[in-house]
Design an enzyme around this catalytic site. Structure first.
Site, PDB file in Angstrom:
ATOM      1  CE  LYS A  12      -1.838   3.038   2.050  1.00 22.24           C
ATOM      2  NZ  LYS A  12      -1.706   4.377   1.406  1.00 22.24           N
TER       3      LYS A  12
ATOM      4  CD  GLU B 294      12.545   1.225  10.158  1.00 21.48           C
ATOM      5  OE1 GLU B 294      13.161   2.413  10.828  1.00 21.48           O
ATOM      6  OE2 GLU B 294      13.192   0.214  10.257  1.00 21.48           O
TER       7      GLU B 294
ATOM      8  CB  CYS C 165      12.463   9.681   8.847  1.00 19.27           C
ATOM      9  SG  CYS C 165      13.716   8.275   8.246  1.00 19.27           S
TER      10      CYS C 165
ATOM     11  CD  GLU D 193       9.320  13.492  11.366  1.00 19.85           C
ATOM     12  OE1 GLU D 193       8.098  13.437  11.622  1.00 19.85           O
ATOM     13  OE2 GLU D 193      10.148  12.864  11.005  1.00 19.85           O
TER      14      GLU D 193
HETATM   15  P1  NAP Z   1       1.919   8.962   7.336  1.00 18.59           P
HETATM   16  O1  NAP Z   1       1.247  10.103   6.776  1.00 18.59           O
HETATM   17  O2  NAP Z   1       1.996   8.372   8.487  1.00 18.59           O
HETATM   18  O3  NAP Z   1       1.819   7.758   6.038  1.00 18.59           O
HETATM   19  C1  NAP Z   1       2.613   6.772   5.844  1.00 18.59           C
HETATM   20  C2  NAP Z   1       1.735   5.599   5.037  1.00 18.59           C
HETATM   21  O4  NAP Z   1       0.661   5.181   5.987  1.00 18.59           O
HETATM   22  C3  NAP Z   1       1.281   6.012   3.752  1.00 18.59           C
HETATM   23  O5  NAP Z   1       0.949   5.113   2.865  1.00 18.59           O
HETATM   24  C4  NAP Z   1      -0.102   6.531   4.252  1.00 18.59           C
HETATM   25  O6  NAP Z   1      -1.180   6.367   3.248  1.00 18.59           O
HETATM   26  C5  NAP Z   1      -0.660   5.435   5.152  1.00 18.59           C
HETATM   27  N1  NAP Z   1      -1.556   5.656   6.271  1.00 18.59           N
HETATM   28  C6  NAP Z   1      -1.995   6.809   6.602  1.00 18.59           C
HETATM   29  N2  NAP Z   1      -2.949   6.787   7.500  1.00 18.59           N
HETATM   30  C7  NAP Z   1      -3.168   5.507   7.580  1.00 18.59           C
HETATM   31  C8  NAP Z   1      -4.370   4.714   8.346  1.00 18.59           C
HETATM   32  N3  NAP Z   1      -5.047   4.839   9.177  1.00 18.59           N
HETATM   33  N4  NAP Z   1      -4.092   3.071   8.223  1.00 18.59           N
HETATM   34  C9  NAP Z   1      -3.016   2.583   7.398  1.00 18.59           C
HETATM   35  N5  NAP Z   1      -2.224   3.375   6.934  1.00 18.59           N
HETATM   36  C10 NAP Z   1      -2.130   4.712   6.793  1.00 18.59           C
HETATM   37  O7  NAP Z   1       3.595   9.459   6.876  1.00 18.59           O
HETATM   38  P2  NAP Z   1       3.898  10.077   5.621  1.00 18.59           P
HETATM   39  O8  NAP Z   1       3.566  11.643   5.931  1.00 18.59           O
HETATM   40  O9  NAP Z   1       3.687   9.509   4.481  1.00 18.59           O
HETATM   41  O10 NAP Z   1       5.617  10.094   5.891  1.00 18.59           O
HETATM   42  C11 NAP Z   1       6.245  10.858   6.637  1.00 18.59           C
HETATM   43  C12 NAP Z   1       6.531  10.408   7.777  1.00 18.59           C
HETATM   44  O11 NAP Z   1       7.434   9.291   7.739  1.00 18.59           O
HETATM   45  C13 NAP Z   1       7.456  11.246   8.849  1.00 18.59           C
HETATM   46  O12 NAP Z   1       7.048  11.106  10.112  1.00 18.59           O
HETATM   47  C14 NAP Z   1       9.041  10.686   8.594  1.00 18.59           C
HETATM   48  O13 NAP Z   1       9.921  10.812   9.727  1.00 18.59           O
HETATM   49  C15 NAP Z   1       8.318   9.283   8.392  1.00 18.59           C
HETATM   50  N6  NAP Z   1       9.384   8.309   7.836  1.00 18.59           N
HETATM   51  C16 NAP Z   1      10.244   7.231   8.810  1.00 18.59           C
HETATM   52  C17 NAP Z   1      11.302   6.640   8.063  1.00 18.59           C
HETATM   53  C18 NAP Z   1      12.125   5.723   9.039  1.00 18.59           C
HETATM   54  O14 NAP Z   1      12.709   4.901   8.045  1.00 18.59           O
HETATM   55  N7  NAP Z   1      11.849   5.823  10.118  1.00 18.59           N
HETATM   56  C19 NAP Z   1      11.457   6.613   6.787  1.00 18.59           C
HETATM   57  C20 NAP Z   1      10.734   7.588   6.114  1.00 18.59           C
HETATM   58  C21 NAP Z   1       9.753   8.297   6.502  1.00 18.59           C
HETATM   59  P3  NAP Z   1      -1.684   7.798   2.468  1.00 18.59           P
HETATM   60  O15 NAP Z   1      -0.357   8.550   2.086  1.00 18.59           O
HETATM   61  O16 NAP Z   1      -2.318   7.468   1.150  1.00 18.59           O
HETATM   62  O17 NAP Z   1      -2.731   8.565   3.460  1.00 18.59           O
END
Ligand code: NAP
Length: 482
Positions: free
Chosen positions: A178, A253, A287, A385
């Protein structure tokens, strides 16, 4: 059947078939200019359950293949990604804004996970344990966990995918992907390449659409035995709660808030180069981005001066242009968040050294690379962040003060230390509560090394030999013999 990627409509991939043309569509927008560049099906629970069922059926045979057979498919997939590096990079830059050279680098890094795990799958050894009695033999067998659901973020649409696909497929698991709705086109192209690599039907499936509905199906379907998630801490915490019902395995992550500590004996030119790379890569949307910079008083002035000059050399613009080094933010909400962090810091006494403005370029979501000094722990930018091109610098007197400030956060993903002293660096790093530390290194990630966080930055590690463990069950077998 392979879909035509030059058209604007894309499809989902379930059991070896491209489908979803009958569903509503979601637009994918180029953050550099606001133009719609494609549409993906708005799939939900029904399609997610179909994909899980396909993965479940495929698992019965895929899990019985040898590690050498699986490595063959992964290596073909790896080669195809490299063959299509430029095409994938162009798609990535268009859908999420990353400068084209960073996109090329990400595609190469994404491919490397497939190659590495193709080999690592052959080294899943299990164990023989010395027996305590003559008539028993004790062993640990390793087995794939089963169907894996992989939920990935928009900021690294290729590498976050293969960092999960590589070990999962090598271990003998099947997968339902997904991708983020903000950058699904890279993932769709990658899955098309996996189809060309010849993976059997149902081994790899992909659904786009409503994250809450697809997420709900994943968490409710007992055929999914493991969920691997990269994204925000907020969604990660929700998945922990949802996973409790079926005691699903999770790897998380999550977000970070990386401190940088620069000591008096640091090589300042190297520190400037490392911190610019860390803070402004992907426009600050990683991140592991340097979020807070603590500089010891003896080198504070020199660092601030050289760092600001280096930041002024960055070129903001559409990432498709070869010379651009800082692309757009993913959407206007991100621009608003960055603006709020900077305004809050300035209202509380920070000094603006450069940047501090959003840029009206061609309808894109641009924010100027920004350096702040005289910041304090009370400012939002020092504990939330930012996910944008902002580098706040705080002067510190002692190493103890720097360590206390660095650890004063619920996050624990990445930290950076700049010092030429092995003794000081060693003692300092031993006290940092972070899963990854760059010592005189602003870009520490490597395919063969474990990547992951402590505290609210998540649990589990991806990459390296640790990365395949979470896709394996240990089955202890005690054999009675005559
Ligand atoms: P996000 O909003 O948490 O989304 C991540 C994924 O989860 C997307 O595919 C999103 O889909 C999905 N998602 C959202 N709500 C969901 C739900 N209720 N149930 C299941 N899946 C759901 O994060 P993002 O804005 O895409 O990414 C940025 C974040 O990722 C930052 O906090 C960053 O630090 C973190 N990150 C961490 C790492 C690591 O390795 N630690 C690496 C990269 C990024 P949709 O986008 O389609 O809503």
């Amino acid at each position: 059947m392979s879909q035509e990627l030059k058209t604007k409509a894309h499809l989902i991939y379930i059991n070896g078939e491209w489908s979803g043309a009958d569903l509503d569509e979601l637009e994918v927008v180029n953050p550099a200019n606001g133009q719609v560049i494609g549409c993906v099906p708005n799939a939900g629970e029904v399609e997610a359950h179909e994909a899980i069922e396909a993965a479940h059926q495929a698992f019965q045979t895929w899990s019985q293949t040898t590690a050498y057979e699986r490595a063959g498919y992964l290596k073909k997939f790896h080669a195809l990604i490299l063959e299509h590096q430029e095409e994938l990079a162009q798609i990535m830059t268009k859908e999420m804004g990353k400068p084209i050279n960073e996109s090329r680098g990400e595609v190469a890094s994404a491919a490397s996970f497939l190659e590495w795990y193709a080999e690592e799958g052959k080294r899943v050894y299990g164990e023989t344990i010395p027996t305590h009695t003559q008539n028993k033999r004790l062993q640990v067998w390793k087995k794939p966990v089963g169907v894996v659901a992989a939920i990935t973020p928009w900021n690294f649409p290729a590498a976050m995918l293969t960092r999960k696909m590589g070990p999962a497929l090598a271990a003998g698991c099947t997968i339902v992907i997904k991708p983020s709705g903000d950058s699904p086109l890279t993932a769709i192209k990658m899955v098309e390449l996996s189809e060309q690599a010849g993976f059997p039907k149902g081994v790899i499936n992909l659904v786009t659409g409503s994250s809450s509905k697809i997420g709900k199906a994943i968490m409710e379907n007992d055929k999914v035995r493991k969920v691997t998630f990269t994204g925000s801490t907020e969604v990660g915490k929700m998945l922990i709660q949802q996973s409790a019902h079926q005691v699903k395995r999770l790897s998380l992550e999550l977000g970070g808030h990386a401190p940088v500590i620069i000591l008096n004996d640091a090589n300042i030119d190297a520190a400037v180069e490392g911190v610019v790379a860390s803070a402004f890569r992907n426009a600050g949307q990683t991140c592991v981005c340097a979020n807070r910079i603590y500089v010891q008083s003896g080198v504070h002035e020199e660092f601030v001066d050289k760092f600001t000059k280096a930041v002024n050399l960055l070129k903001v613009g559409n990432g498709a242009e070869e010379t651009v080094t800082v692309g757009p933010l993913i959407n206007q909400a991100s621009v608003q968040k960055v603006r709020h962090h900077v305004e809050d810091a300035l209202a509380k006494g920070a000094t603006l050294l450069t940047g501090g403005v959003s840029l009206e370029n061609d309808g894109g979501n641009f924010y100027a690379p920004t350096v702040l000094s005289d910041v304090t722990a009370s400012m939002v930018v020092m504990h939330e962040e930012t996910f944008g091109p902002v580098a706040p610098i705080q002067k510190v007197e002692t190493i103890e003060e720097a360590i206390a400030l660095a650890n004063d956060t619920p996050y624990g993903l990445a930290a950076y230390v700049f010092t030429e002293s092995v003794s000081q660096g060693t003692r300092l790093i031993e006290q940092l509560q972070y899963g990854i530390v760059g010592w005189n290194d602003g870009v520490p990630s490597a395919t063969q090394a474990p990547f992951g966080g402590m505290k609210e930055s998540g649990f589990g590690r991806e990459g390296g030999h640790e990365g395949i463990e979470s896709y394996l069950e240990s089955q202890y077998v005690s054999m009675g013999i005559n």
